[in-house]
Design an enzyme around this catalytic site. Structure first.
Site, PDB file in Angstrom:
ATOM      1  N   THR A  43      30.157 -33.707  16.663  1.00 35.20           N
ATOM      2  CA  THR A  43      29.811 -32.132  17.036  1.00 35.20           C
ATOM      3  C   THR A  43      29.091 -32.338  18.164  1.00 35.20           C
ATOM      4  OG1 THR A  43      27.950 -32.859  14.835  1.00 35.20           O
ATOM      5  CG2 THR A  43      27.359 -31.675  16.408  1.00 35.20           C
ATOM      6  N   ASP A  49      30.212 -26.772  16.610  1.00 39.79           N
ATOM      7  CA  ASP A  49      32.232 -27.027  16.053  1.00 39.79           C
ATOM      8  C   ASP A  49      32.155 -26.760  14.572  1.00 39.79           C
ATOM      9  OD1 ASP A  49      30.906 -29.206  16.701  1.00 39.79           O
ATOM     10  OD2 ASP A  49      32.305 -30.321  16.261  1.00 39.79           O
ATOM     11  N   ARG A  65      33.897 -30.074  13.051  1.00 35.92           N
ATOM     12  CA  ARG A  65      34.397 -31.187  12.303  1.00 35.92           C
ATOM     13  C   ARG A  65      32.867 -32.944  11.788  1.00 35.92           C
ATOM     14  NH1 ARG A  65      38.933 -34.010  16.278  1.00 35.92           N
ATOM     15  NH2 ARG A  65      39.887 -32.634  15.612  1.00 35.92           N
ATOM     16  N   LYS A  87      27.680 -26.639  10.270  1.00 38.36           N
ATOM     17  CA  LYS A  87      26.318 -27.047  10.687  1.00 38.36           C
ATOM     18  C   LYS A  87      25.124 -26.340  11.430  1.00 38.36           C
ATOM     19  CE  LYS A  87      29.828 -30.929  13.350  1.00 38.36           C
ATOM     20  NZ  LYS A  87      30.692 -31.313  13.790  1.00 38.36           N
ATOM     21  N   GLY A 142      24.594 -35.720  14.062  1.00 35.39           N
ATOM     22  CA  GLY A 142      24.174 -37.012  13.109  1.00 35.39           C
ATOM     23  C   GLY A 142      24.722 -37.004  12.218  1.00 35.39           C
ATOM     24  N   SER A 152      27.910 -35.456  20.579  1.00 36.83           N
ATOM     25  CA  SER A 152      27.976 -36.205  21.381  1.00 36.83           C
ATOM     26  C   SER A 152      29.167 -35.258  22.461  1.00 36.83           C
ATOM     27  CB  SER A 152      29.724 -36.862  19.911  1.00 36.83           C
ATOM     28  OG  SER A 152      30.617 -35.449  19.153  1.00 36.83           O
ATOM     29  N   ASP A 201      35.833 -33.801  23.641  1.00 36.92           N
ATOM     30  CA  ASP A 201      35.284 -34.649  22.774  1.00 36.92           C
ATOM     31  C   ASP A 201      35.975 -35.038  21.320  1.00 36.92           C
ATOM     32  OD1 ASP A 201      32.957 -36.428  21.918  1.00 36.92           O
ATOM     33  OD2 ASP A 201      32.517 -35.179  20.350  1.00 36.92           O
ATOM     34  N   SER A 209      34.748 -33.885  18.026  1.00 35.67           N
ATOM     35  CA  SER A 209      33.990 -32.415  17.364  1.00 35.67           C
ATOM     36  C   SER A 209      35.738 -31.507  17.915  1.00 35.67           C
ATOM     37  CB  SER A 209      33.422 -31.950  19.157  1.00 35.67           C
ATOM     38  OG  SER A 209      32.690 -32.065  19.562  1.00 35.67           O
TER      39      SER A 209
END
Length: 276
Positions: free
Chosen positions: A41, A57, A59, A73, A87, A169, A206, A209
């Site tokens: 995330t 995002d 993913r 999300k 999380g 993240s 990242d 993500s």
């Protein structure tokens, strides 16, 4: 002695950490803990001139595997409040759904619009009660009678109140974009572009993500939930087809076995029909 033993054995309210200790003991013996689906995330939000813009995002991952390329999300809390979650996917969805249900009952009882600070207090108290074992890092935004509000809520229950926040993240990449380009009282188009670029920074820098960019614009007049706002990672077409003619791979050995099937009629089951 008997009364004391009875009191100690009776269950009490609240969260029990017995299973956490048990899991640590099992892990120390070499047993691998079951993994949870995590959202990895990049989530972010900013306050602009007329309200709040939230972004995320799409993913979701299970370890090193992408389990969902279009995960939602940005969660509904109230008609004027939305919440981004990072999380463990089950924790973020369950926590936001429970608080949304409680706020619906509160609105029916008070006949008033929900306030963002009410949602923030309920979320942080619930997360603090579980001491971080509910893995939900949240970005809460909304507009109420007191204006626009934006909070970041950490899994242990601490809260930050800032004009721009990031979590997840990919939060460092997104925060780098915000710190370079954010300014107070931005226009809507400029604010949407900034949140998009912040989420895209997480998507491209990242590994947790990826995929698309979702946006949610909340103002005093309503909500504009844009899903997807941008397809950041469109898979390009294949350059060539990988089709090989029969016989390309040599057959080294061949074995054919004949299967003999014997049919055995099943015995008749049931009582004889009475035709008298």
């Amino acid at each position: 002695g008997i009364e004391q033993t009875k009191m100690e054995s009776e269950p009490v309210g609240g969260f029990t950490f017995d299973l956490c200790a048990r899991n640590d003991i099992l892990a120390s013996t070499g047993l691998k803990k079951p993994g949870a689906r995590k959202t990895g995330t990049t989530i972010a939000g900013i306050k602009y001139k007329d309200g709040v813009v939230l972004g995320a995002d799409t993913r979701a991952t299970m370890g090193q595997i992408i389990s969902d390329k279009n995960c939602q999300k940005i969660h509904y809390i109230a008609p004027n409040i939305y919440c981004c979650g990072a999380g463990t996917a089950a924790d973020t969805e369950s926590v936001t759904a429970m608080i949304s249900s409680k706020l619906e009952l509160h609105r029916l009882h008070t006949e008033r619009k929900s306030r963002v600070v009410t949602a923030c207090r309920m979320l942080k108290q619930m997360l603090f009660k579980y001491q971080g074992h509910v893995s939900a890092a949240l970005v809460l935004g909304g507009v109420d009678v007191d204006g626009a509000h934006l909070y970041s809520i950490h899994p242990h229950g601490s809260v930050d109140t800032l004009p721009y926040v990031t979590m997840g993240s990919g939060s460092l990449a997104a925060m780098a974009v915000f710190e370079a380009r954010y300014r107070p009282d931005m226009e809507l188009d400029e604010a949407k572009a900034l949140v998009h670029d912040a989420i895209a920074a997480g998507v491209f820098n990242d590994l947790g993500s990826g995929s698309n960019v979702d946006l949610c614009v909340i103002t005093s007049t309503g909500v504009d939930y844009i899903r997807p706002h941008d397809l950041a990672n469109v898979r390009p077409p294949r350059q060539q087809e990988y089709v090989y003619p029969p016989g390309t791979t040599a057959v080294l050995t061949e074995s054919v076995e004949r299967l003999v099937v014997e049919e055995i009629p099943a015995p008749a089951v049931g009582l004889a029909m009475d035709v008298a």
